[in-house]
Motif scaffolding. Structure first.
Motif, PDB file in Angstrom:
ATOM      1  N   ALA A 247       0.830  -1.208   0.000  1.00  0.00           N
ATOM      2  CA  ALA A 247       0.000   0.000   0.000  1.00  0.00           C
ATOM      3  C   ALA A 247       0.864   1.257   0.000  1.00  0.00           C
ATOM      4  N   ALA A 248       1.967   1.232   0.745  1.00  0.00           N
ATOM      5  CA  ALA A 248       2.864   2.388   0.772  1.00  0.00           C
ATOM      6  C   ALA A 248       3.517   2.597  -0.591  1.00  0.00           C
ATOM      7  N   GLU A 249       3.900   1.508  -1.259  1.00  0.00           N
ATOM      8  CA  GLU A 249       4.488   1.621  -2.600  1.00  0.00           C
ATOM      9  C   GLU A 249       3.477   2.190  -3.591  1.00  0.00           C
ATOM     10  N   LEU A 250       2.237   1.714  -3.512  1.00  0.00           N
ATOM     11  CA  LEU A 250       1.204   2.217  -4.415  1.00  0.00           C
ATOM     12  C   LEU A 250       0.928   3.694  -4.164  1.00  0.00           C
ATOM     13  N   ALA A 251       0.863   4.101  -2.894  1.00  0.00           N
ATOM     14  CA  ALA A 251       0.604   5.506  -2.570  1.00  0.00           C
ATOM     15  C   ALA A 251       1.698   6.405  -3.130  1.00  0.00           C
ATOM     16  N   ALA A 252       2.956   5.953  -3.051  1.00  0.00           N
ATOM     17  CA  ALA A 252       4.063   6.745  -3.581  1.00  0.00           C
ATOM     18  C   ALA A 252       3.964   6.878  -5.099  1.00  0.00           C
ATOM     19  N   ILE A 253       3.518   5.825  -5.768  1.00  0.00           N
ATOM     20  CA  ILE A 253       3.371   5.868  -7.224  1.00  0.00           C
ATOM     21  C   ILE A 253       2.249   6.812  -7.630  1.00  0.00           C
ATOM     22  N   VAL A 254       1.170   6.828  -6.866  1.00  0.00           N
ATOM     23  CA  VAL A 254       0.067   7.760  -7.148  1.00  0.00           C
ATOM     24  C   VAL A 254       0.545   9.205  -7.029  1.00  0.00           C
ATOM     25  N   VAL A 255       1.341   9.499  -6.001  1.00  0.00           N
ATOM     26  CA  VAL A 255       1.887  10.846  -5.837  1.00  0.00           C
ATOM     27  C   VAL A 255       2.767  11.217  -7.036  1.00  0.00           C
ATOM     28  N   THR A 256       3.618  10.282  -7.451  1.00  0.00           N
ATOM     29  CA  THR A 256       4.482  10.533  -8.603  1.00  0.00           C
ATOM     30  C   THR A 256       3.656  10.771  -9.863  1.00  0.00           C
ATOM     31  N   ALA A 270      -6.819   4.341 -14.881  1.00  0.00           N
ATOM     32  CA  ALA A 270      -7.634   3.151 -14.638  1.00  0.00           C
ATOM     33  C   ALA A 270      -6.791   2.013 -14.058  1.00  0.00           C
ATOM     34  N   ARG A 271      -5.542   1.916 -14.499  1.00  0.00           N
ATOM     35  CA  ARG A 271      -4.667   0.870 -13.964  1.00  0.00           C
ATOM     36  C   ARG A 271      -4.329   1.125 -12.497  1.00  0.00           C
ATOM     37  N   LEU A 272      -4.138   2.380 -12.131  1.00  0.00           N
ATOM     38  CA  LEU A 272      -3.887   2.700 -10.728  1.00  0.00           C
ATOM     39  C   LEU A 272      -5.086   2.329  -9.858  1.00  0.00           C
ATOM     40  N   VAL A 273      -6.270   2.631 -10.345  1.00  0.00           N
ATOM     41  CA  VAL A 273      -7.489   2.292  -9.592  1.00  0.00           C
ATOM     42  C   VAL A 273      -7.615   0.776  -9.447  1.00  0.00           C
ATOM     43  N   ARG A 274      -7.292   0.068 -10.529  1.00  0.00           N
ATOM     44  CA  ARG A 274      -7.378  -1.397 -10.473  1.00  0.00           C
ATOM     45  C   ARG A 274      -6.385  -1.950  -9.454  1.00  0.00           C
ATOM     46  N   GLN A 275      -5.169  -1.403  -9.413  1.00  0.00           N
ATOM     47  CA  GLN A 275      -4.195  -1.864  -8.426  1.00  0.00           C
ATOM     48  C   GLN A 275      -4.733  -1.671  -7.011  1.00  0.00           C
ATOM     49  N   TRP A 276      -5.367  -0.511  -6.767  1.00  0.00           N
ATOM     50  CA  TRP A 276      -5.933  -0.236  -5.435  1.00  0.00           C
ATOM     51  C   TRP A 276      -7.033  -1.244  -5.100  1.00  0.00           C
ATOM     52  N   ALA A 277      -7.927  -1.491  -6.054  1.00  0.00           N
ATOM     53  CA  ALA A 277      -9.050  -2.402  -5.802  1.00  0.00           C
ATOM     54  C   ALA A 277      -8.561  -3.826  -5.571  1.00  0.00           C
ATOM     55  N   GLU A 278      -7.579  -4.259  -6.341  1.00  0.00           N
ATOM     56  CA  GLU A 278      -7.061  -5.611  -6.187  1.00  0.00           C
ATOM     57  C   GLU A 278      -6.336  -5.779  -4.857  1.00  0.00           C
ATOM     58  N   GLY A 314       5.341  -2.779 -10.196  1.00  0.00           N
ATOM     59  CA  GLY A 314       6.680  -2.378 -10.603  1.00  0.00           C
ATOM     60  C   GLY A 314       6.691  -1.760 -11.990  1.00  0.00           C
ATOM     61  N   GLU A 315       5.890  -2.305 -12.891  1.00  0.00           N
ATOM     62  CA  GLU A 315       5.793  -1.734 -14.239  1.00  0.00           C
ATOM     63  C   GLU A 315       5.182  -0.336 -14.199  1.00  0.00           C
ATOM     64  N   LEU A 316       4.163  -0.164 -13.362  1.00  0.00           N
ATOM     65  CA  LEU A 316       3.542   1.159 -13.220  1.00  0.00           C
ATOM     66  C   LEU A 316       4.527   2.171 -12.641  1.00  0.00           C
ATOM     67  N   ALA A 317       5.354   1.719 -11.708  1.00  0.00           N
ATOM     68  CA  ALA A 317       6.295   2.626 -11.041  1.00  0.00           C
ATOM     69  C   ALA A 317       7.210   3.313 -12.042  1.00  0.00           C
ATOM     70  N   VAL A 318       7.683   2.577 -13.056  1.00  0.00           N
ATOM     71  CA  VAL A 318       8.581   3.198 -14.029  1.00  0.00           C
ATOM     72  C   VAL A 318       7.807   3.897 -15.145  1.00  0.00           C
ATOM     73  N   TYR A 338      25.948   0.103 -10.244  1.00  0.00           N
ATOM     74  CA  TYR A 338      25.088   1.257 -10.446  1.00  0.00           C
ATOM     75  C   TYR A 338      24.171   1.434  -9.240  1.00  0.00           C
ATOM     76  N   GLU A 339      23.734   2.659  -9.054  1.00  0.00           N
ATOM     77  CA  GLU A 339      22.797   2.969  -7.981  1.00  0.00           C
ATOM     78  C   GLU A 339      21.402   3.081  -8.579  1.00  0.00           C
ATOM     79  N   ILE A 340      20.417   2.512  -7.908  1.00  0.00           N
ATOM     80  CA  ILE A 340      19.038   2.602  -8.381  1.00  0.00           C
ATOM     81  C   ILE A 340      18.166   3.158  -7.267  1.00  0.00           C
ATOM     82  N   ASP A 341      17.085   3.821  -7.673  1.00  0.00           N
ATOM     83  CA  ASP A 341      16.176   4.364  -6.668  1.00  0.00           C
ATOM     84  C   ASP A 341      15.078   3.348  -6.365  1.00  0.00           C
ATOM     85  N   ALA A 342      14.137   3.740  -5.508  1.00  0.00           N
ATOM     86  CA  ALA A 342      13.114   2.803  -5.032  1.00  0.00           C
ATOM     87  C   ALA A 342      12.239   2.278  -6.161  1.00  0.00           C
ATOM     88  N   ASP A 343      11.854   3.146  -7.100  1.00  0.00           N
ATOM     89  CA  ASP A 343      11.005   2.714  -8.210  1.00  0.00           C
ATOM     90  C   ASP A 343      11.728   1.716  -9.106  1.00  0.00           C
TER      91      ASP A 343
END
Length: 382
Positions: A247-256, A270-278, A314-318, A338-343
């Motif tokens: 849920a925290a990962e999804l919330a961060a993606i919505v903000v982004t 619509a995909r973000l809403v589906r992720q929340w519902a699922e 993860g696909e939505l995040a990028v 290499y350094e990578i961020d959370a997403d």
């Protein structure tokens, strides 16, 4: 379905939250953190038997602790394999001597464990393990290789599924052995470099490693029964804590998505809403199965749900980041190239979600054969 917390549960929540607020960030090192948890009695809440240095708690209080731990930002656990997998297995199948020897150090956070199941060529097909354990007096001599072994580089002990009867095949002739990892020259641990640039998994090579006869759990030749029982403990209360992180990962993606303007795309929205519902549906399913439904396919259904959901996240995040999600310059001379961020980490690491812990194909086979009663696949079929 009704699921709620009692007044007593909320008192417990307050105690857990206050303790976490006072201690999270105050301890350096994962082993030191495990010992801190153990000293306060927070390890082993779900064990049905008290008296090993652990406090016990009912099912709803276990949910409370798991959720508060996830919300607190506390470090990832190093002791969860011993606490949540080995310990319930020993309670169910171990003898009294094994319980007295191994449960107190787990509850104290003093001994860490890893799981010696998967092998090259026998990952999700666990019955195909070839690691051999030969009886030699009071010991077993173990030879073979395990792979994808989480925390093997930190662990003090490993529970190993090995073949003790070479005349048997597949599910028969296997035993569940408790093996000390501190055997220089007999056990070698090699970290596996991942796409993320880190090494969370390991290869483990056993070259004449020793395990004592009294450290066979459930009896010689009963390893498959014990191993399957252990896998049944792998899901449960921890799934709900996992969903707090989701849920925290999804919330961060919505903000982004809002910051980048990607949320204006109706398809992506619509995909973000589906992720929340699922995610809400997964929580309801996890709560439904907590008390034990008797459904042998419930763990497999849960694994299929969250693994595929997390991969899509993860696909939505990028995607919401667009070109900014591309990895930066590579420095192959560095310890991590290499350094990578959370997403980026979410996208890369979640590629493995549908493989580790039992691949999607294996989970679907379990549901088909054990729940739906469909005929099994012909052996040797291509």
């Amino acid at each position: 379905m009704e699921f709620g917390f009692s007044a007593q549960d909320e008192v417990f929540r307050g105690e857990a939250r206050a303790w976490l607020e006072a201690h999270v960030g105050s301890v350096t090192g994962r082993r030191a953190w495990e010992r801190t948890l153990g000293k306060a009695g927070w390890i082993g809440l779900g064990w049905p038997e008290p008296g090993y240095g652990n406090r016990t708690a009912g099912l709803t209080q276990q949910v409370v602790w798991a959720e508060e731990y996830a919300r607190s930002g506390a470090p990832p656990r190093s002791g969860h394999i011993g606490e949540n997998l080995l310990a319930p297995t020993l309670v169910a199948h171990g003898d009294e001597e094994q319980k007295r020897r191994f449960l107190p150090p787990v509850a104290a956070g003093e001994e860490l464990w890893c799981q010696g199941y998967s092998e090259p060529g026998a990952g999700s097909d666990l019955a195909g393990v070839r690691t051999a354990a030969v009886r030699e007096g009071a010991d077993y001599r173990i030879s073979g290789q395990k792979i994808w072994t989480s925390l093997a580089h930190e662990a003090d002990w490993c529970f190993v599924l090995a073949r003790t009867d070479p005349e048997e095949s597949r599910h028969r002739g296997l035993s569940f052995l408790l093996v000390p990892m501190d055997q220089p020259g007999r056990i070698e641990v090699r970290p596996i470099r991942q796409l993320t640039g880190t090494s969370d998994f390991n290869e483990v090579f056993f070259d004449g490693a020793r395990a004592r006869v009294e450290h066979v759990v459930g009896g010689e030749g009963q390893g498959w029964r014990v191993a399957m029982s252990l896998l049944g403990f792998e899901r449960g209360v921890s799934t709900l804590a996992q969903q707090i992180g989701f849920a925290a990962e999804l919330a961060a993606i919505v903000v982004t998505a809002a910051e980048t303007g990607a949320v204006r795309d109706p398809v992506l929205r619509a995909r973000l809403v589906r992720q929340w519902a699922e995610l809400r549906a997964m929580r309801c399913n996890a709560l439904r199965t907590l008390g034990g439904t008797g459904d042998p396919g419930a763990p497999s259904v849960a694994k299929l749900l969250w693994a595929n959901w997390h991969q899509r996240l993860g696909e939505l995040a990028v995607e919401v980041r667009g070109a900014a999600a591309a990895a930066g310059p590579v420095d192959w001379s560095a310890s991590s190239p290499y350094e990578i961020d959370a997403d980026q980490h979410l996208f890369l690491f979640s590629r493995a979600d549908t493989i580790y812990g039992g691949s999607d194909q294996i989970q679907r086979t379990i549901i088909a054969e054990r729940v739906l009663g469909l005929p099994g696949e012909p052996k040797g079929a291509v």
